[in-house]
Scaffold this active site. Structure first.
Site, PDB file in Angstrom:
ATOM      1  N   GLU A 191       0.828  -1.208   0.000  1.00  0.00           N
ATOM      2  CA  GLU A 191       0.000   0.000   0.000  1.00  0.00           C
ATOM      3  C   GLU A 191       0.862   1.258   0.000  1.00  0.00           C
ATOM      4  O   GLU A 191       0.538   2.240  -0.655  1.00  0.00           O
ATOM      5  CB  GLU A 191      -0.944   0.008   1.214  1.00  0.00           C
ATOM      6  CG  GLU A 191      -2.055  -1.022   1.150  1.00  0.00           C
ATOM      7  CD  GLU A 191      -3.038  -0.778   0.004  1.00  0.00           C
ATOM      8  OE1 GLU A 191      -3.098   0.343  -0.511  1.00  0.00           O
ATOM      9  OE2 GLU A 191      -3.734  -1.732  -0.388  1.00  0.00           O
ATOM     10  N   THR A 240       1.245   5.490  -7.392  1.00  0.00           N
ATOM     11  CA  THR A 240       2.078   4.703  -8.306  1.00  0.00           C
ATOM     12  C   THR A 240       1.222   3.616  -8.959  1.00  0.00           C
ATOM     13  O   THR A 240       0.415   2.990  -8.286  1.00  0.00           O
ATOM     14  CB  THR A 240       3.228   4.035  -7.518  1.00  0.00           C
ATOM     15  OG1 THR A 240       4.024   5.067  -6.936  1.00  0.00           O
ATOM     16  CG2 THR A 240       4.099   3.184  -8.410  1.00  0.00           C
ATOM     17  N   TYR A 293       8.198  11.004  -5.099  1.00  0.00           N
ATOM     18  CA  TYR A 293       7.573  11.305  -3.807  1.00  0.00           C
ATOM     19  C   TYR A 293       8.348  10.633  -2.667  1.00  0.00           C
ATOM     20  O   TYR A 293       7.851   9.730  -1.979  1.00  0.00           O
ATOM     21  CB  TYR A 293       6.109  10.834  -3.770  1.00  0.00           C
ATOM     22  CG  TYR A 293       5.255  11.459  -4.828  1.00  0.00           C
ATOM     23  CD1 TYR A 293       4.776  12.762  -4.671  1.00  0.00           C
ATOM     24  CD2 TYR A 293       4.923  10.772  -5.985  1.00  0.00           C
ATOM     25  CE1 TYR A 293       3.989  13.349  -5.644  1.00  0.00           C
ATOM     26  CE2 TYR A 293       4.136  11.353  -6.964  1.00  0.00           C
ATOM     27  CZ  TYR A 293       3.677  12.634  -6.788  1.00  0.00           C
ATOM     28  OH  TYR A 293       2.902  13.212  -7.746  1.00  0.00           O
ATOM     29  N   TYR A 337      -7.218   6.151   4.059  1.00  0.00           N
ATOM     30  CA  TYR A 337      -7.346   5.092   3.058  1.00  0.00           C
ATOM     31  C   TYR A 337      -6.423   3.912   3.395  1.00  0.00           C
ATOM     32  O   TYR A 337      -6.859   2.763   3.467  1.00  0.00           O
ATOM     33  CB  TYR A 337      -7.049   5.614   1.639  1.00  0.00           C
ATOM     34  CG  TYR A 337      -6.704   4.459   0.735  1.00  0.00           C
ATOM     35  CD1 TYR A 337      -7.696   3.595   0.297  1.00  0.00           C
ATOM     36  CD2 TYR A 337      -5.372   4.161   0.426  1.00  0.00           C
ATOM     37  CE1 TYR A 337      -7.385   2.477  -0.443  1.00  0.00           C
ATOM     38  CE2 TYR A 337      -5.050   3.042  -0.306  1.00  0.00           C
ATOM     39  CZ  TYR A 337      -6.066   2.197  -0.746  1.00  0.00           C
ATOM     40  OH  TYR A 337      -5.749   1.081  -1.454  1.00  0.00           O
ATOM     41  N   ASP A 395     -10.248   5.146  -1.838  1.00  0.00           N
ATOM     42  CA  ASP A 395      -9.230   5.754  -2.704  1.00  0.00           C
ATOM     43  C   ASP A 395      -9.920   6.281  -3.966  1.00  0.00           C
ATOM     44  O   ASP A 395     -11.157   6.294  -4.050  1.00  0.00           O
ATOM     45  CB  ASP A 395      -8.128   4.738  -3.047  1.00  0.00           C
ATOM     46  CG  ASP A 395      -8.609   3.649  -3.987  1.00  0.00           C
ATOM     47  OD1 ASP A 395      -9.844   3.531  -4.193  1.00  0.00           O
ATOM     48  OD2 ASP A 395      -7.763   2.918  -4.534  1.00  0.00           O
ATOM     49  N   CYS A 438     -15.154   0.020 -13.765  1.00  0.00           N
ATOM     50  CA  CYS A 438     -15.705   1.375 -13.621  1.00  0.00           C
ATOM     51  C   CYS A 438     -14.567   2.377 -13.815  1.00  0.00           C
ATOM     52  O   CYS A 438     -14.196   3.122 -12.922  1.00  0.00           O
ATOM     53  CB  CYS A 438     -16.358   1.534 -12.245  1.00  0.00           C
ATOM     54  SG  CYS A 438     -17.468   2.939 -12.153  1.00  0.00           S
ATOM     55  N   CYS A 491     -19.901  -0.817 -18.238  1.00  0.00           N
ATOM     56  CA  CYS A 491     -21.095  -1.065 -17.418  1.00  0.00           C
ATOM     57  C   CYS A 491     -21.738  -2.409 -17.738  1.00  0.00           C
ATOM     58  O   CYS A 491     -22.300  -3.059 -16.851  1.00  0.00           O
ATOM     59  CB  CYS A 491     -22.101   0.059 -17.608  1.00  0.00           C
ATOM     60  SG  CYS A 491     -21.470   1.653 -17.043  1.00  0.00           S
ATOM     61  N   CYS A 497     -20.369  -5.020 -15.538  1.00  0.00           N
ATOM     62  CA  CYS A 497     -20.308  -4.659 -14.112  1.00  0.00           C
ATOM     63  C   CYS A 497     -21.265  -5.530 -13.295  1.00  0.00           C
ATOM     64  O   CYS A 497     -22.444  -5.650 -13.633  1.00  0.00           O
ATOM     65  CB  CYS A 497     -20.666  -3.187 -13.954  1.00  0.00           C
ATOM     66  SG  CYS A 497     -20.702  -2.662 -12.242  1.00  0.00           S
ATOM     67  N   CYS A 534     -27.146   0.175 -10.228  1.00  0.00           N
ATOM     68  CA  CYS A 534     -26.334   1.393 -10.288  1.00  0.00           C
ATOM     69  C   CYS A 534     -27.173   2.580 -10.751  1.00  0.00           C
ATOM     70  O   CYS A 534     -27.807   2.520 -11.804  1.00  0.00           O
ATOM     71  CB  CYS A 534     -25.159   1.188 -11.239  1.00  0.00           C
ATOM     72  SG  CYS A 534     -24.216   2.683 -11.524  1.00  0.00           S
ATOM     73  N   SER A 586       3.401  17.261  -8.953  1.00  0.00           N
ATOM     74  CA  SER A 586       1.953  17.379  -8.802  1.00  0.00           C
ATOM     75  C   SER A 586       1.450  18.787  -9.148  1.00  0.00           C
ATOM     76  O   SER A 586       0.441  18.930  -9.814  1.00  0.00           O
ATOM     77  CB  SER A 586       1.536  16.978  -7.396  1.00  0.00           C
ATOM     78  OG  SER A 586       2.311  17.662  -6.452  1.00  0.00           O
TER      79      SER A 586
HETATM   80 FE1  SF4 Z   1     -19.612   2.001 -12.685  1.00  0.00          FE
HETATM   81 FE2  SF4 Z   1     -22.249   1.875 -12.406  1.00  0.00          FE
HETATM   82 FE3  SF4 Z   1     -21.143   1.358 -14.746  1.00  0.00          FE
HETATM   83 FE4  SF4 Z   1     -20.846  -0.347 -12.711  1.00  0.00          FE
HETATM   84  S1  SF4 Z   1     -22.726   0.161 -13.780  1.00  0.00           S
HETATM   85  S2  SF4 Z   1     -19.263   0.332 -14.140  1.00  0.00           S
HETATM   86  S3  SF4 Z   1     -20.727   1.068 -10.982  1.00  0.00           S
HETATM   87  S4  SF4 Z   1     -21.093   3.323 -13.681  1.00  0.00           S
END
Ligand code: SF4
Length: 339
Positions: free
Chosen positions: A33, A39, A78, A116, A134, A188, A195, A198, A204, A285
């Protein structure tokens, strides 16, 4: 099936076989982490292996010399992360006395560990019920829940943390945490999210309602990037070159550097007479540095004061350098062992 169940089922089928996922060793997970903050995985993975090889245990890292750690860190940028990692290892070694803490609050007290990283290590290594938010997770959650406000404000961060908490499963959270990050990395994505692939698309908000995932997450004003020209001179005399170590805070803290054009002017040279090479552009940055490099071989060594020192040119590779200087030295100095 809950959000988390769908997510974890997808994760177990599609996750990338990354080395820190092959175990639940808290030291190695924390190390991964720290290395992966800011990175990319492809860039950080060889460093993960190198660090584990050189410092297989927490006490090995805690007892290492900082210079050696910084040297191994070269190329990741960094450098404050490397210093913090070293200090955190020393703290854990000294204060935790061979035990591990399982709660994010304990990890949060370590240098270089923010909310995080604390949540990620606690949940991935110990299964603790903790959120780890994150950039990837912010993107997934802001789209999934249709969060409309800027996420880079404190109120946005608080809202996202609450949303992350609302989908935490009961019991071991390790896979859930990794699955959420993996969904942000593989599906995503910032541009053209997949999507249709997903596992949570059926619920969603964005996919179902607006079909405009790329509009989220919303950001407030971007920070302006400042441009600066820096000039660096490789001053050579009798097989040695002039270097100095930068202060412990600020840009490239604690790394080595070459004298600037102002330094050599103070030593009696007119920088206008230097034939400067084409600039090397380096992005930080909030800064865009144009680095101009030149050479100077004075007949007599200039009268230098600390922090400047002469270093045998063949030993330059033993020092820790900022990435653009290291690259330039590799091409322009008479040594070839710089990584
Ligand atoms: Fe992202 Fe929603 Fe698409 Fe899934 S359905 S990839 S959570 S925007």
């Amino acid at each position: 099936m809950s959000f988390s169940q769908k997510l974890v089922r997808w994760y177990l089928q599609h996750r990338r076989p990354l080395p820190w996922r092959e175990h639940r060793n808290p030291y190695a997970i924390w190390l991964s982490e720290m290395i992966l903050q800011q990175t990319r995985v492809e860039q950080g993975t060889p460093y993960y292996h190198q660090f584990l090889e050189r410092y297989p245990t927490l006490s090995d890292l805690a007892e290492a010399e900082l210079d050696e750690v910084l040297h191994l860190w070269q190329g990741l940028g960094y450098y404050s992360r490397a210093r913090n990692m070293h200090r955190a290892a020393q703290h854990m070694h000294r204060e935790w006395k061979g035990t591990w803490k399982t709660q994010p609050e304990d990890w949060l007290a370590l240098p270089g560990v923010g909310p995080y990283t604390a949540g990620a290590v606690a949940s991935i290594a110990f299964g603790t019920r903790a959120v780890a938010v994150d950039g990837n997770v912010i993107r997934v959650l802001s789209r999934y829940f249709g969060y409309p406000d800027p996420v880079d404000r404190p109120s946005g961060a608080r809202a996202l943390a609450l949303l992350a908490e609302s989908i935490l499963p009961e019991g071991d959270c390790g896979n859930h945490t990794q699955a959420l990050m993996e969904l942000g990395s593989l599906v995503c994505t910032p541009k053209k999210p997949l999507c249709s692939a997903c596992p949570v698309s059926d619920s969603c908000q964005v996919a179902f309602k607006t079909k405009d995932a790329e509009e989220l997450p919303k950001k407030s004003n971007k920070t302006k990037v400042q441009a600066a020209d820096w000039r660096r001179v490789l001053v050579r005399h009798a097989g040695s070159v002039l270097v100095y170590r930068r202060p412990e805070s600020g840009i490239w803290a604690g790394l080595h550097d070459l004298p600037s054009s102002d330094d050599v002017r103070n030593w009696g040279m007119n920088p206008d007479n230097v034939k400067w090479q084409e600039p090397v552009v380096h992005l930080l940055s909030h800064r865009r540095l144009a680095l101009y490099f030149g050479h100077w071989e004075p007949a007599n060594p200039p009268a230098i004061k600390a922090p400047f020192q002469w270093i045998n040119e063949a030993d330059l590779d033993q020092l820790a350098w900022p990435a653009p200087l290291r690259r330039w030295l590799k091409k322009n100095a008479t040594f070839d062992q710089v990584k």
